[in-house]
Design an enzyme around this catalytic site. Sequence first.
Site, PDB file in Angstrom:
ATOM      1  N   SER A 174     -16.637-116.174 -27.560  1.00 37.79           N
ATOM      2  CA  SER A 174     -16.570-115.261 -28.829  1.00 37.79           C
ATOM      3  C   SER A 174     -16.966-113.926 -28.601  1.00 37.79           C
ATOM      4  CB  SER A 174     -17.442-115.874 -29.907  1.00 37.79           C
ATOM      5  OG  SER A 174     -17.710-114.856 -31.006  1.00 37.79           O
ATOM      6  N   TYR A 206     -25.693-119.782 -33.432  1.00 39.52           N
ATOM      7  CA  TYR A 206     -24.378-119.725 -33.153  1.00 39.52           C
ATOM      8  C   TYR A 206     -23.923-119.056 -31.773  1.00 39.52           C
ATOM      9  CZ  TYR A 206     -19.517-119.219 -33.078  1.00 39.52           C
ATOM     10  OH  TYR A 206     -18.152-119.220 -32.453  1.00 39.52           O
ATOM     11  N   ASN A 215     -11.827-111.118 -33.929  1.00 39.26           N
ATOM     12  CA  ASN A 215     -12.091-111.618 -35.363  1.00 39.26           C
ATOM     13  C   ASN A 215     -10.664-112.246 -35.733  1.00 39.26           C
ATOM     14  OD1 ASN A 215     -14.123-109.948 -35.016  1.00 39.26           O
ATOM     15  ND2 ASN A 215     -14.438-110.671 -37.122  1.00 39.26           N
ATOM     16  N   LYS A 241     -22.740-120.153 -27.919  1.00 39.31           N
ATOM     17  CA  LYS A 241     -21.490-119.420 -26.834  1.00 39.31           C
ATOM     18  C   LYS A 241     -21.967-119.115 -25.510  1.00 39.31           C
ATOM     19  CE  LYS A 241     -18.399-120.846 -29.735  1.00 39.31           C
ATOM     20  NZ  LYS A 241     -17.551-121.791 -29.291  1.00 39.31           N
ATOM     21  N   ASN A 285     -14.587-130.489 -39.968  1.00 46.26           N
ATOM     22  CA  ASN A 285     -14.579-129.228 -40.631  1.00 46.26           C
ATOM     23  C   ASN A 285     -12.975-128.683 -40.796  1.00 46.26           C
ATOM     24  OD1 ASN A 285     -15.752-127.039 -41.768  1.00 46.26           O
ATOM     25  ND2 ASN A 285     -15.696-125.872 -39.733  1.00 46.26           N
ATOM     26  N   GLY A 294     -28.040-108.799 -39.424  1.00 43.63           N
ATOM     27  CA  GLY A 294     -27.655-108.949 -38.292  1.00 43.63           C
ATOM     28  C   GLY A 294     -26.171-108.461 -37.781  1.00 43.63           C
TER      29      GLY A 294
HETATM   30  P1  NAD Z   1     -12.468-124.773 -36.980  1.00 41.08           P
HETATM   31  O1  NAD Z   1     -13.805-125.443 -37.593  1.00 41.08           O
HETATM   32  O2  NAD Z   1     -11.399-124.564 -37.922  1.00 41.08           O
HETATM   33  O3  NAD Z   1     -12.049-125.743 -35.802  1.00 41.08           O
HETATM   34  C1  NAD Z   1     -12.909-126.646 -34.997  1.00 41.08           C
HETATM   35  C2  NAD Z   1     -12.534-128.141 -35.107  1.00 41.08           C
HETATM   36  O4  NAD Z   1     -13.218-128.765 -34.449  1.00 41.08           O
HETATM   37  C3  NAD Z   1     -12.182-128.537 -36.539  1.00 41.08           C
HETATM   38  O5  NAD Z   1     -11.315-129.035 -36.665  1.00 41.08           O
HETATM   39  C4  NAD Z   1     -13.563-129.752 -36.499  1.00 41.08           C
HETATM   40  O6  NAD Z   1     -13.389-130.775 -37.211  1.00 41.08           O
HETATM   41  C5  NAD Z   1     -13.515-129.982 -34.791  1.00 41.08           C
HETATM   42  N1  NAD Z   1     -14.870-130.556 -34.352  1.00 41.08           N
HETATM   43  C6  NAD Z   1     -15.938-130.043 -34.588  1.00 41.08           C
HETATM   44  N2  NAD Z   1     -17.083-130.596 -33.934  1.00 41.08           N
HETATM   45  C7  NAD Z   1     -16.471-131.858 -33.384  1.00 41.08           C
HETATM   46  C8  NAD Z   1     -16.688-132.922 -32.478  1.00 41.08           C
HETATM   47  N3  NAD Z   1     -17.858-133.027 -32.334  1.00 41.08           N
HETATM   48  N4  NAD Z   1     -15.797-133.828 -32.428  1.00 41.08           N
HETATM   49  C9  NAD Z   1     -14.516-133.549 -32.405  1.00 41.08           C
HETATM   50  N5  NAD Z   1     -14.129-132.590 -33.358  1.00 41.08           N
HETATM   51  C10 NAD Z   1     -14.915-131.582 -33.601  1.00 41.08           C
HETATM   52  O7  NAD Z   1     -12.831-123.610 -36.144  1.00 41.08           O
HETATM   53  P2  NAD Z   1     -12.109-122.389 -35.417  1.00 41.08           P
HETATM   54  O8  NAD Z   1     -12.181-121.352 -36.283  1.00 41.08           O
HETATM   55  O9  NAD Z   1     -10.489-123.031 -35.045  1.00 41.08           O
HETATM   56  O10 NAD Z   1     -12.700-122.248 -34.100  1.00 41.08           O
HETATM   57  C11 NAD Z   1     -12.278-122.945 -32.970  1.00 41.08           C
HETATM   58  C12 NAD Z   1     -13.430-122.397 -31.867  1.00 41.08           C
HETATM   59  O11 NAD Z   1     -13.319-121.136 -31.720  1.00 41.08           O
HETATM   60  C13 NAD Z   1     -14.700-122.924 -32.064  1.00 41.08           C
HETATM   61  O12 NAD Z   1     -15.435-123.248 -30.931  1.00 41.08           O
HETATM   62  C14 NAD Z   1     -15.403-121.437 -32.566  1.00 41.08           C
HETATM   63  O13 NAD Z   1     -16.799-121.273 -32.228  1.00 41.08           O
HETATM   64  C15 NAD Z   1     -14.616-120.460 -31.434  1.00 41.08           C
HETATM   65  N6  NAD Z   1     -14.465-119.124 -32.422  1.00 41.08           N
HETATM   66  C16 NAD Z   1     -13.930-119.007 -33.647  1.00 41.08           C
HETATM   67  C17 NAD Z   1     -13.907-117.821 -34.068  1.00 41.08           C
HETATM   68  C18 NAD Z   1     -13.505-117.336 -35.761  1.00 41.08           C
HETATM   69  O14 NAD Z   1     -13.711-116.426 -36.149  1.00 41.08           O
HETATM   70  N7  NAD Z   1     -12.732-118.672 -36.082  1.00 41.08           N
HETATM   71  C19 NAD Z   1     -14.180-116.629 -33.283  1.00 41.08           C
HETATM   72  C20 NAD Z   1     -14.675-116.722 -32.134  1.00 41.08           C
HETATM   73  C21 NAD Z   1     -14.631-118.190 -31.325  1.00 41.08           C
HETATM   74  C1  WQD Z   2     -16.467-108.858 -40.819  1.00 40.26           C
HETATM   75  C2  WQD Z   2     -16.933-107.685 -41.402  1.00 40.26           C
HETATM   76  C3  WQD Z   2     -19.132-107.995 -42.513  1.00 40.26           C
HETATM   77  C4  WQD Z   2     -17.630-110.324 -45.778  1.00 40.26           C
HETATM   78  C5  WQD Z   2     -17.955-113.474 -37.247  1.00 40.26           C
HETATM   79  C6  WQD Z   2     -18.946-114.293 -36.376  1.00 40.26           C
HETATM   80  C7  WQD Z   2     -18.532-114.268 -35.036  1.00 40.26           C
HETATM   81  C8  WQD Z   2     -16.979-114.597 -34.909  1.00 40.26           C
HETATM   82  C9  WQD Z   2     -16.176-114.056 -36.289  1.00 40.26           C
HETATM   83  C10 WQD Z   2     -17.207-116.887 -34.374  1.00 40.26           C
HETATM   84  C11 WQD Z   2     -18.581-107.370 -41.466  1.00 40.26           C
HETATM   85  C12 WQD Z   2     -17.995-107.434 -43.566  1.00 40.26           C
HETATM   86  C13 WQD Z   2     -17.919-109.715 -44.670  1.00 40.26           C
HETATM   87  C14 WQD Z   2     -17.816-109.942 -47.265  1.00 40.26           C
HETATM   88  C15 WQD Z   2     -18.027-107.775 -45.986  1.00 40.26           C
HETATM   89  N1  WQD Z   2     -16.891-116.131 -34.965  1.00 40.26           N
HETATM   90  N2  WQD Z   2     -17.883-108.226 -44.811  1.00 40.26           N
HETATM   91  N3  WQD Z   2     -18.087-108.461 -47.308  1.00 40.26           N
HETATM   92  O1  WQD Z   2     -19.328-111.031 -38.689  1.00 40.26           O
HETATM   93  O2  WQD Z   2     -17.536-109.749 -37.380  1.00 40.26           O
HETATM   94  O3  WQD Z   2     -17.873-112.305 -37.034  1.00 40.26           O
HETATM   95  O4  WQD Z   2     -16.933-114.253 -37.402  1.00 40.26           O
HETATM   96  O5  WQD Z   2     -17.395-116.849 -33.040  1.00 40.26           O
HETATM   97  O6  WQD Z   2     -19.387-114.884 -34.286  1.00 40.26           O
HETATM   98  O7  WQD Z   2     -20.274-113.547 -36.512  1.00 40.26           O
HETATM   99  O8  WQD Z   2     -16.650-111.461 -39.149  1.00 40.26           O
HETATM  100  O9  WQD Z   2     -15.397-111.854 -41.248  1.00 40.26           O
HETATM  101  O10 WQD Z   2     -17.895-112.203 -41.185  1.00 40.26           O
HETATM  102  O11 WQD Z   2     -17.207-109.801 -41.215  1.00 40.26           O
HETATM  103  O12 WQD Z   2     -18.363-106.541 -46.162  1.00 40.26           O
HETATM  104  O13 WQD Z   2     -17.730-110.358 -48.406  1.00 40.26           O
HETATM  105  O14 WQD Z   2     -16.783-107.505 -42.953  1.00 40.26           O
HETATM  106  O15 WQD Z   2     -20.298-107.311 -43.086  1.00 40.26           O
HETATM  107  O16 WQD Z   2     -18.960-106.127 -41.237  1.00 40.26           O
HETATM  108  P1  WQD Z   2     -17.946-111.065 -38.173  1.00 40.26           P
HETATM  109  P2  WQD Z   2     -16.970-111.403 -40.904  1.00 40.26           P
END
Ligand code: NAD
Ligand code: WQD
Length: 333
Positions: free
Chosen positions: A127, A152, A177, A156, A37, A292
């Site tokens: 998260s 998802y 976020n 976590k 990804n 949600g």
């Molecule tokens: P991302 O998808 O950019 O990064 C995840 C990476 O892990 C990718 O490079 C993917 O190729 C790799 N990957 C996935 N499964 C794998 C596997 N089985 N083996 C090896 N590599 C694998 O996502 P991100 O936004 O950088 O998120 C990183 C972490 O933070 C994740 O655990 C995600 O759930 C968590 N997180 C992200 C957010 C967000 O909004 N981006 C918020 C809260 C928590």
């Molecule tokens: C933010 C706000 C939407 C798109 C998600 C995951 C959370 C975490 C971060 C990993 C919300 C609104 C969005 C659009 C909109 N990831 N929105 N129009 O939902 O807070 O969190 O990403 O752990 O687990 O749920 O982030 O960026 O999707 O949304 O109005 O086209 O923007 O409804 O209120 P969210 P988001």
Amino acid sequence: MKKKILVTGGAGYIGSHTVVELFKSGYLPIIVDNMCNTSERNLSGINKILNTELPFHNVDCTDLKQMERIYALYEDIHACIHFAAYKSVEDSVKYPEKYYKNNIGSLETLLKCFEQAKFKNLIFSSSCTVYGMPDKLPVDERAPFKKAESPYGETKQKCELLIQNNNCNSVSLRYFNPIGSHESGLIGDCSSDNASNLVPIVAEVAAGLRAKLTVNGNDYDTHDGTCVRDYIHVQDLAIAHVKALDYLLEHEVKEVFNVGTGHGLSVLDIVTAFEASNNLKLKYAIGDRRAGDVEKIYADGAKIKKVLGWKAVRTTEEALIAAWNWQKSTQDA
Ligand code: NAD
Ligand code: WQD
């Protein structure tokens, strides 16, 4: 000798920014990523920023044999920062098994590797989704887990519990976020999973790739009726990992920290800030609520400030300028 830190998912969005900060702070990150990804662009970007070639293994970290091979190869890996996971809430509703298998399976594999490893130090990407809609805001780390709104979110919560019940030394970081990208423009979010996240969508609207932004509801109990979130610059988030690692290597702990700015911004606040920061206009329309969605959530950052001495320093404006620059560079690439 630099301390070796295994970074699973180190070629991803948050992982790549963290790898850069780790190296700058004197650690040697070893990247493990199966590239499911992300893109090679982040790997070459990391090496360009750091002017070096970091160790990289294209390995699926649910594969125990391969992970044990990596542990054996380096012998003294001091800690693991575990980012690797799937992250799309929407996708997880469609394919829950895929999420349980990858997100929980990869952690279980790592914990198995720890059984033989010299050091059992883990930083886990959690998260704010574990809180659902909290009863009290800002939300602090003592708030209970609510019923997960998606598979998802469930992964976590389950991973945090697995870590709590394991004998490893650990810090779980509950990100709010993350937005923006590195100031160099060389690394960013290359995932295909961000299609429903607000800031990437806003940037695509600005670029003319989408006709308009649909604001998901304006009848919430917030200052302007749209949902409120805590948007944190990904470079600040990356630095929080370095602080957590410094701490973890010095203390025997099982800790959990919120990582946010402590400030709540609405969807319309983000629209206005993006317009002002980048001197452009965005087309948007008010649509229905998204199923949600939590009405409002933002972090109480007192604990991480007190224990790790970390707080967010970059502004929303900086993050939104970086998000726009990244969008433009994606089109040039
Ligand atoms: P991302 O998808 O950019 O990064 C995840 C990476 O892990 C990718 O490079 C993917 O190729 C790799 N990957 C996935 N499964 C794998 C596997 N089985 N083996 C090896 N590599 C694998 O996502 P991100 O936004 O950088 O998120 C990183 C972490 O933070 C994740 O655990 C995600 O759930 C968590 N997180 C992200 C957010 C967000 O909004 N981006 C918020 C809260 C928590
Ligand atoms: C933010 C706000 C939407 C798109 C998600 C995951 C959370 C975490 C971060 C990993 C919300 C609104 C969005 C659009 C909109 N990831 N929105 N129009 O939902 O807070 O969190 O990403 O752990 O687990 O749920 O982030 O960026 O999707 O949304 O109005 O086209 O923007 O409804 O209120 P969210 P988001």
